[in-house]
Design an enzyme around this catalytic site. Sequence first.
Site, short mmCIF file in Angstrom:
data_model
loop_
_atom_site.label_atom_id
_atom_site.label_comp_id
_atom_site.label_asym_id
_atom_site.label_seq_id
_atom_site.Cartn_x
_atom_site.Cartn_y
_atom_site.Cartn_z
N HIS A 1 0.87 -1.19 0.00
CA HIS A 1 0.00 0.00 0.00
C HIS A 1 0.90 1.23 0.00
O HIS A 1 1.47 1.59 1.02
CB HIS A 1 -0.90 0.00 1.25
CG HIS A 1 -1.87 1.14 1.30
ND1 HIS A 1 -3.21 0.96 1.58
CD2 HIS A 1 -1.71 2.47 1.13
CE1 HIS A 1 -3.83 2.14 1.56
NE2 HIS A 1 -2.93 3.08 1.29
N ARG B 1 2.28 9.66 -5.35
CA ARG B 1 1.93 10.98 -5.88
C ARG B 1 2.34 11.10 -7.35
O ARG B 1 2.42 10.12 -8.06
CB ARG B 1 2.56 12.12 -5.04
CG ARG B 1 2.39 11.98 -3.53
CD ARG B 1 0.96 11.90 -3.07
NE ARG B 1 0.85 12.03 -1.62
CZ ARG B 1 -0.17 11.62 -0.90
NH1 ARG B 1 -1.20 11.02 -1.48
NH2 ARG B 1 -0.21 11.79 0.40
N ASN C 1 -5.14 7.50 -5.85
CA ASN C 1 -5.84 8.76 -5.53
C ASN C 1 -5.04 9.99 -5.93
O ASN C 1 -4.65 10.82 -5.13
CB ASN C 1 -6.24 8.83 -4.04
CG ASN C 1 -5.07 8.60 -3.09
OD1 ASN C 1 -4.08 7.95 -3.42
ND2 ASN C 1 -5.18 9.15 -1.90
N LYS D 1 -9.14 0.03 -5.70
CA LYS D 1 -9.18 0.62 -4.36
C LYS D 1 -10.47 1.39 -4.15
O LYS D 1 -10.78 2.30 -4.91
CB LYS D 1 -7.98 1.57 -4.17
CG LYS D 1 -7.98 2.37 -2.88
CD LYS D 1 -7.60 1.53 -1.67
CE LYS D 1 -7.68 2.31 -0.37
NZ LYS D 1 -6.57 3.25 -0.18
N HIS E 1 -10.47 1.36 1.94
CA HIS E 1 -10.19 2.27 3.05
C HIS E 1 -11.42 2.20 3.95
O HIS E 1 -12.44 2.80 3.66
CB HIS E 1 -9.96 3.71 2.55
CG HIS E 1 -9.63 4.68 3.65
ND1 HIS E 1 -8.44 5.35 3.72
CD2 HIS E 1 -10.32 5.04 4.76
CE1 HIS E 1 -8.42 6.09 4.82
NE2 HIS E 1 -9.56 5.93 5.46
N HIS F 1 -4.65 -0.74 5.81
CA HIS F 1 -4.11 -0.03 6.98
C HIS F 1 -4.99 -0.17 8.22
O HIS F 1 -5.50 0.81 8.73
CB HIS F 1 -3.82 1.45 6.67
CG HIS F 1 -4.89 2.17 5.89
ND1 HIS F 1 -6.21 2.23 6.29
CD2 HIS F 1 -4.84 2.83 4.71
CE1 HIS F 1 -6.90 2.91 5.41
NE2 HIS F 1 -6.09 3.28 4.44
N ASP G 1 1.40 2.48 3.53
CA ASP G 1 0.56 3.67 3.41
C ASP G 1 1.44 4.93 3.48
O ASP G 1 0.97 5.98 3.91
CB ASP G 1 -0.55 3.70 4.46
CG ASP G 1 -1.64 4.70 4.12
OD1 ASP G 1 -1.70 5.16 2.96
OD2 ASP G 1 -2.43 5.05 5.02
N HIS H 1 3.57 14.32 2.04
CA HIS H 1 3.02 15.66 1.79
C HIS H 1 4.18 16.64 1.91
O HIS H 1 5.09 16.41 2.72
CB HIS H 1 1.96 16.01 2.85
CG HIS H 1 0.68 15.26 2.74
ND1 HIS H 1 -0.30 15.55 1.81
CD2 HIS H 1 0.21 14.20 3.44
CE1 HIS H 1 -1.31 14.72 1.94
NE2 HIS H 1 -1.03 13.87 2.93
N ALA I 1 -3.19 14.80 6.20
CA ALA I 1 -3.07 13.48 6.84
C ALA I 1 -2.15 12.59 6.04
O ALA I 1 -2.30 12.44 4.83
CB ALA I 1 -4.46 12.85 6.95
ZN LIG Z 1 -3.44 5.05 1.76
#
Ligand SMILES: [Zn+2]
Length: 337
Positions: A13, A17, A41, A95, A134, A168, A240, A244, A256
């Site tokens: 996982h 980016r 995502n 996902k 998720h 996660h 995970d 950022h 987050a």
């Molecule tokens: Zn994730």
Amino acid sequence: MKTITLNSPFDMHLHLRDNDMLELVAPLSSSSFVGAIIMPNLVPPVSTKQEVIEYKKRILNATKDDNFTPFMTLFFKAYTKEFLEDVKDEISAIKLYPAGITTNSEGGVESIDTVTLAPTLNAMAELNIPLCVHGETNGFVMDRESEFMSVYEELAIAFPKLTIIMEHITTKDAVDMLDKYDNLHATITIQHLMITLDDVAGGMLQPHLFCKPIAKRYEDREALQKVALEGHPKVMFGSDSAPHPKHAKENCGCAAGVFTSPIALQVLAQLFDDNNKLDNLQKFISDNACNIYNMKPLNKNITLEKKDFVVPSVYETSKEKVVPMYAAETISWSIVK
Ligand SMILES: [Zn+2]
């Protein structure tokens, strides 16, 4: 010197980016791992065959000459069986995000009901495409994952042939679900094995440890450690790792995500060694994932030694800057270069 060699280490996982951040973080995964399940995502989310192929290319470019395989995923939507048959060879999973629950999940599923989702989930089961979830409601932040357990039960019962990954997991409730349904599996992160909410908010607020799902109680961490350390066949490592930019974390309105790719194997070696379970790390880091995803190990070994590793305080290029978990701290295991 105490050492361990891990065969075909996978991160099941991972958020890589795009653009400048991808350039910075991808080599930090490909130097430790042989492959990873790549989360979709982005903005906009990865949801067409073309987007999968192009994103994979950008990842391979960013990891340069490292032996690294990105296992691609699609962002869950109502997909037809024809579409899934066509894209099947390009992806390893799909996902599912509840709408708005975490970074860039605004286009997620509004209500997870087994009737509406049936056409897509039945097609996935038939084509052996795993569903990664998720698993959080939009309830009280400490209860979101536990409240989601009934959804996992409904999915597990309604689609017994579908491989479902509880992503996660952070609670004892989720650990308890593993042995209840054959088709439920889980990934566990570094931070949820190592910290509790006390580490995030018990003293001065620690933005670099803030993630979704948020770290929970001591009894939850104990349950997670137990299944990881014993090499429970239904759990696998999924970092995970979610970079950022430094300014987005050290900010009023902290994003987050915990960035752990460059420290993951070292911390796991330390944790498993401290608990005299080093022999089980191979299962957690690769063997279980191969069984759950029905894939073969890839050809890459990573050796670690019990030697201090001082974590950099920041990883940066001229364009991006990201702070890892345990920045400037010392871990007692390092990767042999
Ligand atoms: Zn994730």
